[in-house]
Design a protein around this motif. Structure first.
Motif, PDB file in Angstrom:
ATOM      1  N   VAL A   1      37.194  22.063   9.602  1.00 15.76           N
ATOM      2  CA  VAL A   1      36.934  21.182  10.739  1.00 15.76           C
ATOM      3  C   VAL A   1      37.486  19.792  10.421  1.00 15.76           C
ATOM      4  O   VAL A   1      37.254  19.252   9.348  1.00 15.76           O
ATOM      5  CB  VAL A   1      35.424  21.109  11.027  1.00 15.76           C
ATOM      6  CG1 VAL A   1      35.132  20.061  12.087  1.00 15.76           C
ATOM      7  CG2 VAL A   1      34.899  22.472  11.453  1.00 15.76           C
TER       8      VAL A   1
ATOM      9  N   GLN B   1      43.474  16.813  14.191  1.00 18.22           N
ATOM     10  CA  GLN B   1      42.650  15.953  15.033  1.00 18.22           C
ATOM     11  C   GLN B   1      43.422  15.428  16.236  1.00 18.22           C
ATOM     12  O   GLN B   1      44.639  15.237  16.170  1.00 18.22           O
ATOM     13  CB  GLN B   1      42.126  14.752  14.226  1.00 18.22           C
ATOM     14  CG  GLN B   1      41.180  15.114  13.108  1.00 18.22           C
ATOM     15  CD  GLN B   1      40.661  13.897  12.366  1.00 18.22           C
ATOM     16  OE1 GLN B   1      40.802  12.763  12.827  1.00 18.22           O
ATOM     17  NE2 GLN B   1      40.053  14.124  11.202  1.00 18.22           N
TER      18      GLN B   1
ATOM     19  N   TYR C   1      39.045  20.082  23.538  1.00 17.17           N
ATOM     20  CA  TYR C   1      38.717  20.868  22.359  1.00 17.17           C
ATOM     21  C   TYR C   1      40.016  21.415  21.762  1.00 17.17           C
ATOM     22  O   TYR C   1      40.925  21.819  22.500  1.00 17.17           O
ATOM     23  CB  TYR C   1      37.822  22.065  22.701  1.00 17.17           C
ATOM     24  CG  TYR C   1      36.571  21.747  23.483  1.00 17.17           C
ATOM     25  CD1 TYR C   1      35.361  21.530  22.836  1.00 17.17           C
ATOM     26  CD2 TYR C   1      36.598  21.669  24.874  1.00 17.17           C
ATOM     27  CE1 TYR C   1      34.200  21.248  23.548  1.00 17.17           C
ATOM     28  CE2 TYR C   1      35.443  21.382  25.600  1.00 17.17           C
ATOM     29  CZ  TYR C   1      34.250  21.175  24.933  1.00 17.17           C
ATOM     30  OH  TYR C   1      33.120  20.901  25.648  1.00 17.17           O
TER      31      TYR C   1
ATOM     32  N   ARG D   1      41.045  24.526  19.112  1.00 22.16           N
ATOM     33  CA  ARG D   1      40.455  25.665  18.423  1.00 22.16           C
ATOM     34  C   ARG D   1      41.546  26.507  17.778  1.00 22.16           C
ATOM     35  O   ARG D   1      42.667  26.588  18.285  1.00 22.16           O
ATOM     36  CB  ARG D   1      39.661  26.538  19.404  1.00 22.16           C
ATOM     37  CG  ARG D   1      38.438  25.832  19.991  1.00 22.16           C
ATOM     38  CD  ARG D   1      37.761  26.667  21.055  1.00 22.16           C
ATOM     39  NE  ARG D   1      36.589  25.985  21.605  1.00 22.16           N
ATOM     40  CZ  ARG D   1      35.926  26.385  22.670  1.00 22.16           C
ATOM     41  NH1 ARG D   1      36.314  27.482  23.306  1.00 22.16           N
ATOM     42  NH2 ARG D   1      34.876  25.713  23.110  1.00 22.16           N
TER      43      ARG D   1
ATOM     44  N   LYS E   1      37.745  29.052  16.280  1.00 25.43           N
ATOM     45  CA  LYS E   1      36.951  28.075  15.535  1.00 25.43           C
ATOM     46  C   LYS E   1      37.299  26.679  16.030  1.00 25.43           C
ATOM     47  O   LYS E   1      38.471  26.284  16.038  1.00 25.43           O
ATOM     48  CB  LYS E   1      37.236  28.190  14.032  1.00 25.43           C
ATOM     49  CG  LYS E   1      36.510  27.157  13.185  1.00 25.43           C
ATOM     50  CD  LYS E   1      36.884  27.314  11.713  1.00 25.43           C
ATOM     51  CE  LYS E   1      36.198  26.279  10.844  1.00 25.43           C
ATOM     52  NZ  LYS E   1      36.580  26.417   9.413  1.00 25.43           N
ATOM     53  N   THR E   2      36.293  25.915  16.468  1.00 27.43           N
ATOM     54  CA  THR E   2      36.531  24.562  16.952  1.00 27.43           C
ATOM     55  C   THR E   2      36.811  23.634  15.771  1.00 27.43           C
ATOM     56  O   THR E   2      35.996  23.501  14.860  1.00 27.43           O
ATOM     57  CB  THR E   2      35.324  24.041  17.752  1.00 27.43           C
ATOM     58  OG1 THR E   2      35.126  24.899  18.889  1.00 27.43           O
ATOM     59  CG2 THR E   2      35.563  22.620  18.236  1.00 27.43           C
ATOM     60  N   ILE E   3      37.987  22.981  15.787  1.00 25.65           N
ATOM     61  CA  ILE E   3      38.417  22.109  14.701  1.00 25.65           C
ATOM     62  C   ILE E   3      38.161  20.641  15.036  1.00 25.65           C
ATOM     63  O   ILE E   3      37.822  19.848  14.170  1.00 25.65           O
ATOM     64  CB  ILE E   3      39.905  22.343  14.380  1.00 25.65           C
ATOM     65  CG1 ILE E   3      40.121  23.797  13.925  1.00 25.65           C
ATOM     66  CG2 ILE E   3      40.386  21.391  13.293  1.00 25.65           C
ATOM     67  CD1 ILE E   3      39.385  24.168  12.658  1.00 25.65           C
ATOM     68  N   ASP E   4      38.323  20.267  16.320  1.00 29.34           N
ATOM     69  CA  ASP E   4      38.098  18.874  16.699  1.00 29.34           C
ATOM     70  C   ASP E   4      37.815  18.801  18.195  1.00 29.34           C
ATOM     71  O   ASP E   4      38.209  19.690  18.967  1.00 29.34           O
ATOM     72  CB  ASP E   4      39.324  18.014  16.369  1.00 29.34           C
ATOM     73  CG  ASP E   4      39.025  16.518  16.457  1.00 29.34           C
ATOM     74  OD1 ASP E   4      37.880  16.127  16.178  1.00 29.34           O
ATOM     75  OD2 ASP E   4      39.939  15.744  16.802  1.00 29.34           O
ATOM     76  N   THR E   5      37.093  17.738  18.614  1.00 29.15           N
ATOM     77  CA  THR E   5      36.842  17.462  20.024  1.00 29.15           C
ATOM     78  C   THR E   5      37.093  15.987  20.287  1.00 29.15           C
ATOM     79  O   THR E   5      37.046  15.164  19.374  1.00 29.15           O
ATOM     80  CB  THR E   5      35.388  17.804  20.429  1.00 29.15           C
ATOM     81  OG1 THR E   5      34.493  17.001  19.647  1.00 29.15           O
ATOM     82  CG2 THR E   5      35.084  19.263  20.223  1.00 29.15           C
TER      83      THR E   5
END
Length: 298
Positions: free
Chosen positions: A176, A180, A274, A276, A281-285
């Motif tokens: 995570v 970005q 988002y 993913r 898999k969520t890496i950044d928001t």
């Protein structure tokens, strides 16, 4: 299947789960659907379902994915949808409730629930989490190779000691925050128009914050409404490097990609983005709640 000479093991087959991604837009009382699959697989039957106060209404729209370049997608619509907020999902339909394509060992799956509001009215209920099918993944021995005559030569005696092989390890995958959002231009400069130049005034920038190159193939970026951009082919983002994705149409370069949309995507008054991985898999928001200067550095 492995073997030495003409001696082979049995052949076994295992199933592959295919994920459905659903994007929903509204035009009057018509709801439009865009579905893509991961991994890409043409010819998969698709069924759109609508949640109505405790019951999933089936066959709201149906179709099948078709190959377009590196992606298999389907687009369709359903007219005269009920007023108010409804939830929709895409199901990779097949011979029964578990399999999308038994002959090719493709496992069915549901997309995430997506909301759509038609006119004015109350909500038709918030649906539960989609069920996860649980088919038998290993189908057992399906092919038995022909019997072969053992070789006449005497095999070499193996050494008396065998080095211990270290256990195999599975890479943890990107962490995570490794990739970005470092800028989102959610309001194109000047007066918003439906020209390609104005639409390309919107963009988001991703930055590789690690010391290694990351392959973004299969990664997605989406907004709160479900609009989705996917890196459909190998795209290697070097350590510390940026990639820009503009909303409109254009020719991709090594550092700039084009979404191909014909209208603006990001909401000026507030939205959330988002990013993913291909494993969802969520890496950044990145989130903003007011127009501000028309951009955010997240």
């Amino acid at each position: 299947m492995v073997g030495v000479g003409n001696d082979y093991s049995q052949i076994r087959k295992a199933a592959l789960r295919v994920k459905a991604d659903l994007s929903v837009t509204v035009s009057g009382t018509t709801v439009n659907f865009d579905v893509s699959t991961d991994p890409s697989q043409p010819g998969l039957p698709i069924e759109i379902q609508r949640y109505d106060n405790g019951t999933w209404v089936r066959n709201v729209a149906t179709g099948a994915t078709s190959q377009a370049g590196n992606a298999a997608t389907w687009s369709g619509s359903a007219a005269n949808q009920p007023a108010g907020t409804s939830y929709y999902r895409a199901f990779l339909e097949g011979d029964d409730t578990n399999w999308a394509d038994k002959s090719n060992y493709i496992v069915a799956n549901y997309s995430e629930n997506q909301s759509a509001t038609v006119g004015s009215g109350s909500s038709h209920g918030v649906p539960p989490t989609n069920p996860t099918p649980s088919p038998v993944y290993d189908t057992g021995v399906v092919v038995t190779p022909p019997t072969t005559t053992p070789p006449t030569t005497t095999p070499t005696k193996p050494p008396t000691t065998t080095p211990t092989k270290p256990p195999a390890t599975t890479p943890a995958g990107p962490a995570v925050g490794s990739i970005q959002f470092t800028r989102i231009q959610y309001n194109a400069p000047g007066v918003d128009k439906k020209t390609n130049k104005s639409i390309n005034g919107e963009y988001f920038r991703l930055t590789n914050k690690t010391k290694s190159t990351v392959n973004l193939k299969g990664w997605i970026v989406r907004d709160a409404a479900g609009n989705l951009y996917r890196f459909t082919a190998n795209y290697y983002l070097g350590a510390g490097k940026n990639v820009y994705v503009r909303t409109g149409k254009g020719s991709n370069t090594s550092s700039t990609r084009y979404w191909g949309k014909t209208k603006h995507v990001w909401n000026n008054g507030g939205d959330v983005a988002y990013v993913r991985t291909s494993a969802n898999k969520t890496i950044d928001t990145c989130k903003w709640t007011k127009p501000g200067k028309g951009y955010t550095n997240c």
